[in-house]
Design a protein around this motif. Structure first.
Motif, PDB file in Angstrom:
ATOM      1  N   VAL A 190      36.048  45.750  50.637  1.00 15.86           N
ATOM      2  CA  VAL A 190      37.261  46.077  49.887  1.00 15.86           C
ATOM      3  C   VAL A 190      36.933  46.074  48.401  1.00 15.86           C
ATOM      4  O   VAL A 190      36.233  45.173  47.911  1.00 15.86           O
ATOM      5  N   CYS A 191      37.456  47.071  47.689  1.00 17.45           N
ATOM      6  CA  CYS A 191      37.280  47.148  46.242  1.00 17.45           C
ATOM      7  C   CYS A 191      38.207  46.153  45.557  1.00 17.45           C
ATOM      8  O   CYS A 191      39.391  46.075  45.877  1.00 17.45           O
ATOM      9  N   ASN A 192      37.653  45.416  44.600  1.00 15.23           N
ATOM     10  CA  ASN A 192      38.422  44.431  43.837  1.00 15.23           C
ATOM     11  C   ASN A 192      38.640  44.964  42.430  1.00 15.23           C
ATOM     12  O   ASN A 192      37.915  44.647  41.495  1.00 15.23           O
ATOM     13  N   GLY A 193      39.667  45.817  42.295  1.00 15.62           N
ATOM     14  CA  GLY A 193      40.015  46.322  40.974  1.00 15.62           C
ATOM     15  C   GLY A 193      40.752  45.257  40.178  1.00 15.62           C
ATOM     16  O   GLY A 193      41.455  44.420  40.745  1.00 15.62           O
ATOM     17  N   MET A 194      40.621  45.289  38.875  1.00 16.73           N
ATOM     18  CA  MET A 194      41.206  44.236  38.039  1.00 16.73           C
ATOM     19  C   MET A 194      42.023  44.782  36.875  1.00 16.73           C
ATOM     20  O   MET A 194      42.173  44.133  35.847  1.00 16.73           O
ATOM     21  N   THR A 195      42.602  45.991  37.056  1.00 15.83           N
ATOM     22  CA  THR A 195      43.408  46.589  35.995  1.00 15.83           C
ATOM     23  C   THR A 195      44.862  46.167  36.183  1.00 15.83           C
ATOM     24  O   THR A 195      45.730  46.961  36.568  1.00 15.83           O
ATOM     25  N   MET A 243      32.446  43.216  48.800  1.00 24.56           N
ATOM     26  CA  MET A 243      33.344  43.469  47.668  1.00 24.56           C
ATOM     27  C   MET A 243      32.698  44.475  46.733  1.00 24.56           C
ATOM     28  O   MET A 243      31.474  44.487  46.552  1.00 24.56           O
ATOM     29  N   ARG A 244      33.530  45.304  46.126  1.00 25.87           N
ATOM     30  CA  ARG A 244      33.065  46.143  45.029  1.00 25.87           C
ATOM     31  C   ARG A 244      33.835  45.781  43.785  1.00 25.87           C
ATOM     32  O   ARG A 244      35.064  45.661  43.819  1.00 25.87           O
ATOM     33  N   ILE A 245      33.130  45.583  42.659  1.00 27.33           N
ATOM     34  CA  ILE A 245      33.777  45.388  41.378  1.00 27.33           C
ATOM     35  C   ILE A 245      33.272  46.455  40.418  1.00 27.33           C
ATOM     36  O   ILE A 245      32.185  47.003  40.582  1.00 27.33           O
ATOM     37  N   TYR A 246      34.071  46.751  39.385  1.00 24.31           N
ATOM     38  CA  TYR A 246      33.818  47.905  38.538  1.00 24.31           C
ATOM     39  C   TYR A 246      33.167  47.545  37.212  1.00 24.31           C
ATOM     40  O   TYR A 246      32.765  48.441  36.454  1.00 24.31           O
ATOM     41  N   PHE A 306      40.026  50.920  49.261  1.00 24.45           N
ATOM     42  CA  PHE A 306      40.605  50.757  47.929  1.00 24.45           C
ATOM     43  C   PHE A 306      42.102  50.498  48.099  1.00 24.45           C
ATOM     44  O   PHE A 306      42.813  51.333  48.651  1.00 24.45           O
ATOM     45  N   ALA A 307      42.589  49.344  47.659  1.00 23.72           N
ATOM     46  CA  ALA A 307      41.926  48.274  46.926  1.00 23.72           C
ATOM     47  C   ALA A 307      42.547  46.963  47.390  1.00 23.72           C
ATOM     48  O   ALA A 307      43.513  46.946  48.141  1.00 23.72           O
ATOM     49  N   MET A 308      42.013  45.857  46.903  1.00 27.49           N
ATOM     50  CA  MET A 308      42.515  44.556  47.327  1.00 27.49           C
ATOM     51  C   MET A 308      43.958  44.340  46.868  1.00 27.49           C
ATOM     52  O   MET A 308      44.790  43.877  47.631  1.00 27.49           O
ATOM     53  N   PHE A 309      44.248  44.656  45.611  1.00 31.04           N
ATOM     54  CA  PHE A 309      45.576  44.439  45.046  1.00 31.04           C
ATOM     55  C   PHE A 309      46.095  45.715  44.393  1.00 31.04           C
ATOM     56  O   PHE A 309      45.320  46.536  43.902  1.00 31.04           O
ATOM     57  N   ASN A 310      47.412  45.859  44.350  1.00 31.78           N
ATOM     58  CA  ASN A 310      47.991  46.842  43.454  1.00 31.78           C
ATOM     59  C   ASN A 310      47.678  46.436  42.012  1.00 31.78           C
ATOM     60  O   ASN A 310      47.700  45.250  41.689  1.00 31.78           O
ATOM     61  N   GLU A 311      47.404  47.423  41.170  1.00 27.94           N
ATOM     62  CA  GLU A 311      47.020  47.162  39.780  1.00 27.94           C
ATOM     63  C   GLU A 311      48.075  47.783  38.867  1.00 27.94           C
ATOM     64  O   GLU A 311      48.118  48.991  38.687  1.00 27.94           O
ATOM     65  N   ASN A 312      48.907  46.934  38.284  1.00 29.46           N
ATOM     66  CA  ASN A 312      50.082  47.434  37.582  1.00 29.46           C
ATOM     67  C   ASN A 312      49.780  48.039  36.218  1.00 29.46           C
ATOM     68  O   ASN A 312      50.674  48.588  35.575  1.00 29.46           O
ATOM     69  N   GLN A 313      48.543  47.969  35.769  1.00 26.72           N
ATOM     70  CA  GLN A 313      48.202  48.555  34.471  1.00 26.72           C
ATOM     71  C   GLN A 313      47.332  49.805  34.591  1.00 26.72           C
ATOM     72  O   GLN A 313      46.834  50.311  33.587  1.00 26.72           O
ATOM     73  N   LYS A 314      47.179  50.310  35.800  1.00 22.62           N
ATOM     74  CA  LYS A 314      46.428  51.547  35.959  1.00 22.62           C
ATOM     75  C   LYS A 314      47.226  52.707  35.393  1.00 22.62           C
ATOM     76  O   LYS A 314      48.451  52.772  35.516  1.00 22.62           O
ATOM     77  N   SER A 315      46.535  53.633  34.785  1.00 23.01           N
ATOM     78  CA  SER A 315      47.186  54.804  34.208  1.00 23.01           C
ATOM     79  C   SER A 315      47.326  55.897  35.258  1.00 23.01           C
ATOM     80  O   SER A 315      46.858  55.762  36.387  1.00 23.01           O
ATOM     81  N   GLY A 316      47.977  56.966  34.880  1.00 26.34           N
ATOM     82  CA  GLY A 316      48.114  58.093  35.786  1.00 26.34           C
ATOM     83  C   GLY A 316      49.376  58.026  36.611  1.00 26.34           C
ATOM     84  O   GLY A 316      50.340  57.331  36.272  1.00 26.34           O
ATOM     85  N   GLU A 317      49.388  58.750  37.720  1.00 22.74           N
ATOM     86  CA  GLU A 317      50.559  58.838  38.574  1.00 22.74           C
ATOM     87  C   GLU A 317      50.866  57.481  39.210  1.00 22.74           C
ATOM     88  O   GLU A 317      49.999  56.610  39.331  1.00 22.74           O
ATOM     89  N   LEU A 318      52.113  57.339  39.659  1.00 22.93           N
ATOM     90  CA  LEU A 318      52.556  56.077  40.233  1.00 22.93           C
ATOM     91  C   LEU A 318      51.744  55.672  41.457  1.00 22.93           C
ATOM     92  O   LEU A 318      51.532  54.483  41.705  1.00 22.93           O
ATOM     93  N   THR A 319      51.253  56.648  42.202  1.00 25.76           N
ATOM     94  CA  THR A 319      50.422  56.315  43.367  1.00 25.76           C
ATOM     95  C   THR A 319      49.205  55.483  42.979  1.00 25.76           C
ATOM     96  O   THR A 319      48.744  54.655  43.765  1.00 25.76           O
TER      97      THR A 319
END
Length: 350
Positions: free
Chosen positions: A32-37, A59-62, A304-317
């Motif tokens: 699982v990808c661990n995004g942190m945005t 785990m994948r981290i960016y 993708f991904a472990m958590f929803n990331e509320n600071q990601k840019s772009g579309e709501l998806t």
């Protein structure tokens, strides 16, 4: 239901995790990808514990976040360690910078942290893409100088648009000239090509030419590739096999593909729903153990991904691919909470 900005998407995204956890145990090809945005994510030690308690082995981290690296010590979790896109040109230009990067981000942690791959950038575009190969070469040299030659594979993460003529899959060929050198480098070192594969976006932008069932691994569509005679029953396999076809045409048939991202949003756009996200992730996990028509056998894949990331840019998806709630608070929807993350482990998943 009224939508409170940043909350309703997290609620929807977390609902798919029960399916995920219930079938994950023993599936070694899934990570699982661990995004942190995000500004509401659990601390790294809690995240690592959640990976372990959920049976997630990779785990994948960016980026080489030192707090995450410390939390991973002794965990046994396999890691895809990312190089941020902003460092690629520096790594390409300077062997000294590459050596410093390894001494800072790899040497203090390995082998206590099970680093499997270093991913030089993620979906790199424009002129920076020309620097990927020399950056990979310099990192490979830096690893060897640090006594880690061959222990950690160096690769890069690409979008599927590096391949043109992806349908039928046998027509796949690299659209970007720089990919030929990367493919040959990977063939020489034995590293895989890390590829982000999203049937969701192919379906979304197909204007009705691709059926939803075909994108979700559901019955109803069968496609024969006239070029190789293989039969495809889902879009994911066709997309991956187009990359394999491109590798073959680049004289790099020995290079395996690792799916470094794949998922389905639970809210925010066309066909983005909890039900579709559940269906896609469940079927993906079940499917990758058998591989593709062109390359049978386990296909290493990262959801993708472990958590929803509320600071990601772009579309709501983009903010609605998570498997777990970021919040640790038990006060929002108590029945859905378990430990540091949030998982729905029963009723609505059956």
């Amino acid at each position: 239901m009224a939508v409170v900005q940043g909350f309703a998407p997290m609620l929807a995204g977390a609902l798919i995790v029960g399916v995920f956890v219930s079938i994950l145990t023993g599936v070694e090809s899934i990570g699982v990808c661990n995004g942190m945005t995000g500004d509401d994510l659990p601390p790294p030690r809690d995240v690592v514990q959640l990976y372990k308690s959920s049976g997630i082995s990779n785990m994948r981290i960016y980026n080489p976040d030192s707090h995450v690296m410390e939390a991973l010590r002794g965990s046994g979790i396999g890691l895809v360690l990312g190089v941020i896109n902003g460092d690629i040109q520096g790594l390409a230009a300077s062997q000294a910078f590459a050596a410093s990067w390894v001494q800072t981000n790899v040497r203090p942690f390995y082998p206590d942290v099970k680093i499997m791959y270093i991913a030089v950038g993620n979906e790199v575009e424009d002129g920076v893409a020309q620097s990927i190969l020399p950056a990979m070469q310099n990192l490979e040299g830096a690893l060897a100088a640090a006594g880690l030659g061959g222990a950690i594979k160096v690769s890069t993460c690409v979008r599927l648009d590096v391949v043109t003529y992806s349908f039928p899959p046998s027509m796949g060929t690299f659209a970007k000239p720089y990919m030929a050198g990367i493919a040959l480098f990977l063939a020489t070192t034995g590293a895989p090509l890390l590829t982000n594969v999203y049937p969701y976006f192919a379906y979304k932008y197909s204007h009705g030419d691709i059926s939803l069932n075909y994108a979700l691994f559901l019955p109803g569509t069968t496609v024969r590739d006239a070029g190789n005679g293989l039969i495809y029953t889902n879009l994911f396999d066709a997309m991956v096999d187009s990359v394999y076809a491109a590798l073959e045409k680049a004289d790099a048939a020995s290079v395996r593909v690792v799916v470094s991202e794949s998922g389905w949003p639970s809210a925010g756009g066309t066909a983005a729903s909890v039900q579709n996200a559940q269906t896609y992730v469940q079927n993906l996990i079940k499917h990758v153990g058998q591989g593709t028509p062109k390359r049978p056998g386990p296909l290493e894949t990262y959801v993708f991904a472990m958590f929803n990331e509320n600071q990601k840019s772009g579309e709501l998806t983009e903010r609605n691919f998570g498997l777990f709630y970021p919040s640790k608070s038990p006060d929002i929807v108590p029945k859905l909470y378990r430990g540091y993350g949030t998982s729905l482990l029963s009723s609505s998943l059956t």
